[in-house]
Motif scaffolding. Structure first.
Motif, PDB file in Angstrom:
ATOM      1  N   VAL A 261     -10.851   7.516 -16.955  1.00  0.00           N
ATOM      2  CA  VAL A 261     -10.485   5.824 -16.746  1.00  0.00           C
ATOM      3  C   VAL A 261     -10.702   5.366 -15.635  1.00  0.00           C
ATOM      4  CG1 VAL A 261      -8.301   7.009 -18.227  1.00  0.00           C
ATOM      5  CG2 VAL A 261      -8.227   6.209 -15.413  1.00  0.00           C
ATOM      6  N   TRP A 262     -11.084   5.646 -15.093  1.00  0.00           N
ATOM      7  CA  TRP A 262     -11.701   4.881 -14.038  1.00  0.00           C
ATOM      8  C   TRP A 262     -12.408   5.470 -13.257  1.00  0.00           C
ATOM      9  CZ3 TRP A 262     -12.327   5.493  -8.534  1.00  0.00           C
ATOM     10  CH2 TRP A 262     -13.089   3.826  -8.442  1.00  0.00           C
ATOM     11  N   MET A 263     -14.171   5.354 -13.044  1.00  0.00           N
ATOM     12  CA  MET A 263     -15.021   5.864 -12.748  1.00  0.00           C
ATOM     13  C   MET A 263     -15.805   4.578 -11.523  1.00  0.00           C
ATOM     14  SD  MET A 263     -17.327   8.212 -15.234  1.00  0.00           S
ATOM     15  CE  MET A 263     -17.039   9.902 -14.982  1.00  0.00           C
ATOM     16  N   ALA A 264     -16.441   5.564  -9.692  1.00  0.00           N
ATOM     17  CA  ALA A 264     -16.428   4.051  -8.658  1.00  0.00           C
ATOM     18  C   ALA A 264     -18.051   4.363  -9.084  1.00  0.00           C
ATOM     19  CB  ALA A 264     -15.990   4.945  -7.536  1.00  0.00           C
ATOM     20  N   ASN A 265     -18.337   5.672  -9.231  1.00  0.00           N
ATOM     21  CA  ASN A 265     -19.809   5.285  -9.009  1.00  0.00           C
ATOM     22  C   ASN A 265     -20.569   5.858 -10.865  1.00  0.00           C
ATOM     23  OD1 ASN A 265     -19.040   7.998  -8.672  1.00  0.00           O
ATOM     24  ND2 ASN A 265     -20.751   8.690  -8.274  1.00  0.00           N
ATOM     25  N   ARG A 266     -20.223   5.306 -11.757  1.00  0.00           N
ATOM     26  CA  ARG A 266     -20.693   5.740 -13.048  1.00  0.00           C
ATOM     27  C   ARG A 266     -22.308   6.393 -13.269  1.00  0.00           C
ATOM     28  NH1 ARG A 266     -18.411   1.569 -17.766  1.00  0.00           N
ATOM     29  NH2 ARG A 266     -18.684   3.230 -18.704  1.00  0.00           N
ATOM     30  N   ASP A 267     -23.093   5.210 -13.152  1.00  0.00           N
ATOM     31  CA  ASP A 267     -23.886   4.840 -12.630  1.00  0.00           C
ATOM     32  C   ASP A 267     -25.337   5.481 -11.567  1.00  0.00           C
ATOM     33  OD1 ASP A 267     -24.028   3.243 -15.434  1.00  0.00           O
ATOM     34  OD2 ASP A 267     -23.288   1.838 -14.902  1.00  0.00           O
ATOM     35  N   ASN A 268     -24.231   6.286 -11.187  1.00  0.00           N
ATOM     36  CA  ASN A 268     -25.551   6.833  -9.753  1.00  0.00           C
ATOM     37  C   ASN A 268     -24.579   8.072  -9.473  1.00  0.00           C
ATOM     38  OD1 ASN A 268     -27.218   6.850  -7.919  1.00  0.00           O
ATOM     39  ND2 ASN A 268     -26.485   5.537  -6.539  1.00  0.00           N
ATOM     40  N   PRO A 269     -24.651   9.520  -9.928  1.00  0.00           N
ATOM     41  CA  PRO A 269     -23.692  10.490  -9.916  1.00  0.00           C
ATOM     42  C   PRO A 269     -24.219  10.597  -8.331  1.00  0.00           C
ATOM     43  CG  PRO A 269     -24.148  10.304 -12.731  1.00  0.00           C
ATOM     44  CD  PRO A 269     -25.180   9.286 -11.849  1.00  0.00           C
ATOM     45  N   VAL A 270     -23.764  11.653  -7.977  1.00  0.00           N
ATOM     46  CA  VAL A 270     -23.716  12.274  -6.801  1.00  0.00           C
ATOM     47  C   VAL A 270     -24.131  13.644  -7.068  1.00  0.00           C
ATOM     48  CG1 VAL A 270     -22.680  10.546  -5.147  1.00  0.00           C
ATOM     49  CG2 VAL A 270     -20.987  12.708  -5.811  1.00  0.00           C
ATOM     50  N   ASN A 271     -25.010  14.173  -5.656  1.00  0.00           N
ATOM     51  CA  ASN A 271     -25.349  16.192  -5.910  1.00  0.00           C
ATOM     52  C   ASN A 271     -23.543  16.454  -6.233  1.00  0.00           C
ATOM     53  OD1 ASN A 271     -26.148  18.636  -4.948  1.00  0.00           O
ATOM     54  ND2 ASN A 271     -27.485  17.258  -4.990  1.00  0.00           N
ATOM     55  N   GLY A 272     -23.489  17.837  -6.436  1.00  0.00           N
ATOM     56  CA  GLY A 272     -22.607  18.341  -5.970  1.00  0.00           C
ATOM     57  C   GLY A 272     -22.501  19.404  -4.625  1.00  0.00           C
ATOM     58  N   LYS A 273     -23.350  19.621  -4.100  1.00  0.00           N
ATOM     59  CA  LYS A 273     -23.409  19.775  -2.580  1.00  0.00           C
ATOM     60  C   LYS A 273     -23.547  18.897  -1.573  1.00  0.00           C
ATOM     61  CE  LYS A 273     -25.120  24.242  -3.709  1.00  0.00           C
ATOM     62  NZ  LYS A 273     -26.612  25.150  -3.487  1.00  0.00           N
ATOM     63  N   GLN A 274     -22.515  18.966  -1.048  1.00  0.00           N
ATOM     64  CA  GLN A 274     -22.313  17.822   0.273  1.00  0.00           C
ATOM     65  C   GLN A 274     -22.143  16.747   0.104  1.00  0.00           C
ATOM     66  OE1 GLN A 274     -26.198  18.953   1.965  1.00  0.00           O
ATOM     67  NE2 GLN A 274     -25.663  20.560   3.654  1.00  0.00           N
ATOM     68  N   SER A 275     -22.283  15.948  -0.826  1.00  0.00           N
ATOM     69  CA  SER A 275     -21.124  14.700  -1.160  1.00  0.00           C
ATOM     70  C   SER A 275     -19.654  14.191  -0.678  1.00  0.00           C
ATOM     71  CB  SER A 275     -21.834  13.964  -2.580  1.00  0.00           C
ATOM     72  OG  SER A 275     -22.896  14.946  -3.426  1.00  0.00           O
ATOM     73  N   LYS A 276     -19.938  13.364  -0.105  1.00  0.00           N
ATOM     74  CA  LYS A 276     -17.792  13.208  -0.120  1.00  0.00           C
ATOM     75  C   LYS A 276     -17.484  11.976  -0.227  1.00  0.00           C
ATOM     76  CE  LYS A 276     -18.856  13.376   5.153  1.00  0.00           C
ATOM     77  NZ  LYS A 276     -18.537  13.978   6.023  1.00  0.00           N
TER      78      LYS A 276
END
Length: 339
Positions: free
Chosen positions: A73-88
């Motif tokens: 229902v909501w995304m903070a960074n829908r147009d700029n996804p982050v990496n699956g490692k070390q993101s937080k």
């Protein structure tokens, strides 16, 4: 044996605690690698954490925990996804909520700097909030909707619902729901080359469409009973009107605004309202893209006119392109009659 058991309990405690966490405090973070790290609303309706949007890409999101597909229902960074490692996602000591990518770069933040003590909480209505010690909101996700409006969430003059690009692709698409400069709620097709209103019926006046432009406050809200009310006189009830079902009003990828109710026994969604005025797929602008033709066969189907081919094999929104060279001095041109 007692010491061994105690060590196991201590080792497992952080993950178990995280699975039930309702609050993120200053100095804490949520790591993308650990699927047990997410926030849960007190009643268990919503969860908030990293949501996979690609093979190795994630968006910080809120979703219905009890729906079959964990409906976002909501995304903070829908147009700029982050990496699956070390993101937080981290709540800093100065009260700023920050999403960082694998290289430490800031992808998104709430830009809230304060000397107050604050916490991040996910409320039962799906609102993610930064709250101070006296219960005041420094920031709330309800002020920044993506494609969905939830009950109790005010929709204001600067609010916009933007559809996802295509099913399974969570980036911003071309269909918008918002107030226009005439104080009227509209569905809008907004591509790089064209912007046009397609609902309510652009061939009729505001008043013929049952709306009014005279209230400039531009406020709309969906309540817990399934009643939607707006200052432009767009008012409607869910077909299952009443207390009970969990609902969402979503600007869908196909350009149609729909109110959904959750069937908790199956985790599936049923449609509880559709726009009036016989808005169907082929009346949505841009559905088949530039030069594309929408027809019923018997379901809505996109085709290219003679002499044109698809611009993209799997994305009709990119339309059609000519398979011939056309110049100003071309000879022997003719018109083709299309139904």
């Amino acid at each position: 044996m007692f010491i061994y058991g105690l060590l196991i309990s201590l080792f497992l405690a952080p993950q178990s605690a995280w699975a039930e966490a309702t609050t993120l405090t200053q100095g804490e973070s949520i790591a993308v690698e650990d699927e047990n790290q997410f926030l849960t609303s007190p009643d268990g309706t919503f969860s908030s954490g990293f949501y996979r949007v690609g093979s190795n890409s994630f968006c910080y999101s809120i979703w219905f925990a009890k729906s079959f597909d964990k409906t976002v229902v909501w995304m903070a960074n829908r147009d700029n996804p982050v990496n699956g490692k070390q993101s937080k996602l981290s709540l800093t000591a100065n009260g700023n909520l920050v999403l960082t990518d694998a290289d430490g770069s800031v992808t998104w933040s709430t830009n809230t700097i304060t000397t107050e003590k604050v916490e991040l909480k996910l409320l039962d209505n799906g609102n993610l909030v930064l709250v101070n010690q006296i219960g005041g909101f420094l920031w709330q996700s309800f002020d920044f909707p993506t494609d969905t409006l939830l009950p109790q969430q005010q929709f204001l003059k600067n609010s916009t619902l933007v559809a996802i690009r295509t099913p399974g692709t969570y980036s911003s698409g071309f269909y918008f729901f918002k107030f226009n400069d005439d104080n009227v709620l509209n569905l809008i097709y907004n591509s790089p080359s064209l912007s046009s209103i397609y609902w309510p019926d652009p061939g009729k006046s505001v008043f013929e469409n049952g709306r009014t432009r005279y209230n400039s406050s531009r406020v709309a809200i969906l309540n817990d009973m399934g009643r939607f009310e707006s200052t432009d006189n767009l008012n409607f009830n869910a077909t299952d009107y009443g207390v009970g079902p969990k609902r969402r009003l979503t600007m869908d990828f196909d350009g149609i605004l729909r109110l959904y109710s959750l069937v908790e026994s199956t985790g599936s969604w049923k449609i509880a309202w559709l726009p009036s005025g016989q808005l169907d797929a082929c009346l949505v602008h841009g559905l088949c893209g530039e030069f594309g033709i929408c027809s019923y066969n018997p379901l809505p189907t996109c085709i290219c006119p003679p002499g044109f081919v698809r611009s993209h094999p799997s994305d009709w929104s990119k339309g059609c392109k000519p398979s011939f060279n056309l110049s100003c001095d071309s000879q022997n041109l003719d018109f083709i009659h299309l139904p």
